[in-house]
Design an enzyme around this catalytic site. Structure first.
Site, PDB file in Angstrom:
ATOM      1  CG  ASP A  67      14.658  -1.636   5.322  1.00 39.61           C
ATOM      2  OD1 ASP A  67      15.891  -1.519   5.339  1.00 39.61           O
ATOM      3  OD2 ASP A  67      13.987  -1.798   6.355  1.00 39.61           O
ATOM      4  CG  PHE A 121      10.374   2.594  11.325  1.00 42.42           C
ATOM      5  CD1 PHE A 121      10.348   1.361  10.676  1.00 42.42           C
ATOM      6  CD2 PHE A 121       9.168   3.256  11.538  1.00 42.42           C
ATOM      7  CE1 PHE A 121       9.142   0.798  10.256  1.00 42.42           C
ATOM      8  CE2 PHE A 121       7.964   2.704  11.116  1.00 42.42           C
ATOM      9  CZ  PHE A 121       7.952   1.472  10.478  1.00 42.42           C
ATOM     10  CG  ASP A 140       6.553   2.465   0.181  1.00 44.76           C
ATOM     11  OD1 ASP A 140       7.041   1.475  -0.404  1.00 44.76           O
ATOM     12  OD2 ASP A 140       6.052   2.389   1.315  1.00 44.76           O
ATOM     13  CG  ASP A 179       2.516   0.943   7.346  1.00 40.20           C
ATOM     14  OD1 ASP A 179       3.297   0.705   6.406  1.00 40.20           O
ATOM     15  OD2 ASP A 179       2.163   0.074   8.162  1.00 40.20           O
ATOM     16  CE  LYS A 223      14.118   2.398   6.064  1.00 36.39           C
ATOM     17  NZ  LYS A 223      13.666   1.664   7.242  1.00 36.39           N
ATOM     18  NE  ARG A 262      -0.784   2.037   4.826  1.00 43.65           N
ATOM     19  CZ  ARG A 262       0.265   1.254   4.594  1.00 43.65           C
ATOM     20  NH1 ARG A 262       1.296   1.729   3.928  1.00 43.65           N
ATOM     21  NH2 ARG A 262       0.294   0.001   5.001  1.00 43.65           N
ATOM     22  CE  LYS A 321      -3.005  -2.128   3.389  1.00 41.54           C
ATOM     23  NZ  LYS A 321      -3.605  -1.917   4.710  1.00 41.54           N
ATOM     24  N   GLY A 322       2.090   1.104   0.396  1.00 43.88           N
ATOM     25  CA  GLY A 322       2.970   2.261   0.614  1.00 43.88           C
ATOM     26  C   GLY A 322       3.150   3.174  -0.597  1.00 43.88           C
TER      27      GLY A 322
HETATM   28  P1  IMP Z   1      12.287  -4.445   2.221  1.00 43.73           P
HETATM   29  O1  IMP Z   1      11.699  -5.704   1.678  1.00 43.73           O
HETATM   30  O2  IMP Z   1      13.174  -4.718   3.409  1.00 43.73           O
HETATM   31  O3  IMP Z   1      13.026  -3.649   1.168  1.00 43.73           O
HETATM   32  O4  IMP Z   1      11.107  -3.573   2.806  1.00 43.73           O
HETATM   33  C1  IMP Z   1      10.268  -2.882   1.964  1.00 43.73           C
HETATM   34  C2  IMP Z   1       8.933  -2.557   2.568  1.00 43.73           C
HETATM   35  O5  IMP Z   1       8.960  -2.602   3.991  1.00 43.73           O
HETATM   36  C3  IMP Z   1       8.515  -1.143   2.181  1.00 43.73           C
HETATM   37  O6  IMP Z   1       7.820  -1.135   0.961  1.00 43.73           O
HETATM   38  C4  IMP Z   1       7.681  -0.743   3.378  1.00 43.73           C
HETATM   39  O7  IMP Z   1       6.349  -1.181   3.209  1.00 43.73           O
HETATM   40  C5  IMP Z   1       8.302  -1.491   4.539  1.00 43.73           C
HETATM   41  N1  IMP Z   1       9.282  -0.641   5.244  1.00 43.73           N
HETATM   42  C6  IMP Z   1      10.623  -0.742   5.231  1.00 43.73           C
HETATM   43  N2  IMP Z   1      11.206   0.211   5.975  1.00 43.73           N
HETATM   44  C7  IMP Z   1      10.185   0.948   6.476  1.00 43.73           C
HETATM   45  C8  IMP Z   1      10.125   2.137   7.296  1.00 43.73           C
HETATM   46  O8  IMP Z   1      11.136   2.715   7.723  1.00 43.73           O
HETATM   47  N3  IMP Z   1       8.878   2.616   7.553  1.00 43.73           N
HETATM   48  C9  IMP Z   1       7.748   2.048   7.091  1.00 43.73           C
HETATM   49  N4  IMP Z   1       7.748   0.959   6.313  1.00 43.73           N
HETATM   50  C10 IMP Z   1       8.958   0.409   6.004  1.00 43.73           C
HETATM   51 MG    MG Z   2       4.471  -1.082   4.899  1.00 44.85          MG
END
Ligand code: IMP
Ligand code: MG
Length: 177
Positions: free
Chosen positions: A105, A154, A102, A161, A133, A167, A46-47
């Site tokens: 990470d 974070f 969005d 969110d 990040k 959001r 949803k981000g």
């Molecule tokens: P990844 O798979 O570790 O790259 O995480 C990606 C997803 O985790 C993003 O699309 C967000 O939905 C969520 N996410 C990662 N870091 C944050 C944060 O700092 N705040 C909120 N959501 C996050």
């Molecule tokens: Mg999320």
């Protein structure tokens, strides 16, 4: 300015005016790069919702829009298994796909979605992310259109969110430890 979300304090990291400036730059680049292409924009829910809504209005060529929903972060700041919750409906074989995210990470969610999209044989696949990040391993995830790079903090707001809260905040906030 600071806000309290779920009992945690957050302070502004990126103001909405900086976001709009960046979104409009990204929209211009995408417009140039896809002028003669068959553009399908896929928003990662949803981000990516708020970012998508602003970005597509800065793209001055025709584009179809669809949504994909995969989730790794469940209800908190803890990462979990990635699962596909909703798939796209538009056919993308032999078309030029742009994924709109969005936040990257670890890159695990994006990697999962990218493999899934590639299995549908698009002509091309590029990635547009508002935020990465700085700990994200750059070797395996190339982001073609990137808004901001931030530290390992974070964040919440502008679509992202904290346990489904925040959001709708127009600015991006960072947790105030
Ligand atoms: P990844 O798979 O570790 O790259 O995480 C990606 C997803 O985790 C993003 O699309 C967000 O939905 C969520 N996410 C990662 N870091 C944050 C944060 O700092 N705040 C909120 N959501 C996050
Ligand atoms: Mg999320």
């Amino acid at each position: 300015m600071s806000v309290e979300i779920n009992g945690r304090k957050f302070r502004i990291l990126i103001e909405s005016s900086q976001i709009s400036k960046k979104v409009s730059e990204l929209g211009k680049k995408i417009t140039q790069d896809y002028r003669d292409k068959d553009l399908v924009i896929i928003c990662v829910l949803k981000g990516g919702l708020i970012f998508l809504a602003d970005l597509v209005r800065q793209i001055e060529i025709e584009a179809e829009i669809d949504f994909i929903w995969a989730s790794s972060y469940k209800d908190s700041m803890e990462a979990g298994e990635i699962e596909l919750l909703t798939d796209i409906r538009i056919p993308i074989e032999n078309r030029d796909v742009l994924l709109v995210e969005d936040l990257i990470d670890s890159g695990a969610t994006l990697d999962f979605i990218r493999q899934h999209i590639l299995s549908k044989h698009p002509k091309s696949l590029k990635i547009c992310a508002l935020i990465r990040k700085n700990k994200t391993p750059k070797a395996n995830i190339y982001i073609d259109y990137l808004g901001f790079e931030i530290g390992d903090k974070f964040i919440v707001g502008y679509g992202t969110d904290f346990a489904e809260h925040g959001r709708n905040l127009p600015d991006i906030y960072v947790i105030d430890n």
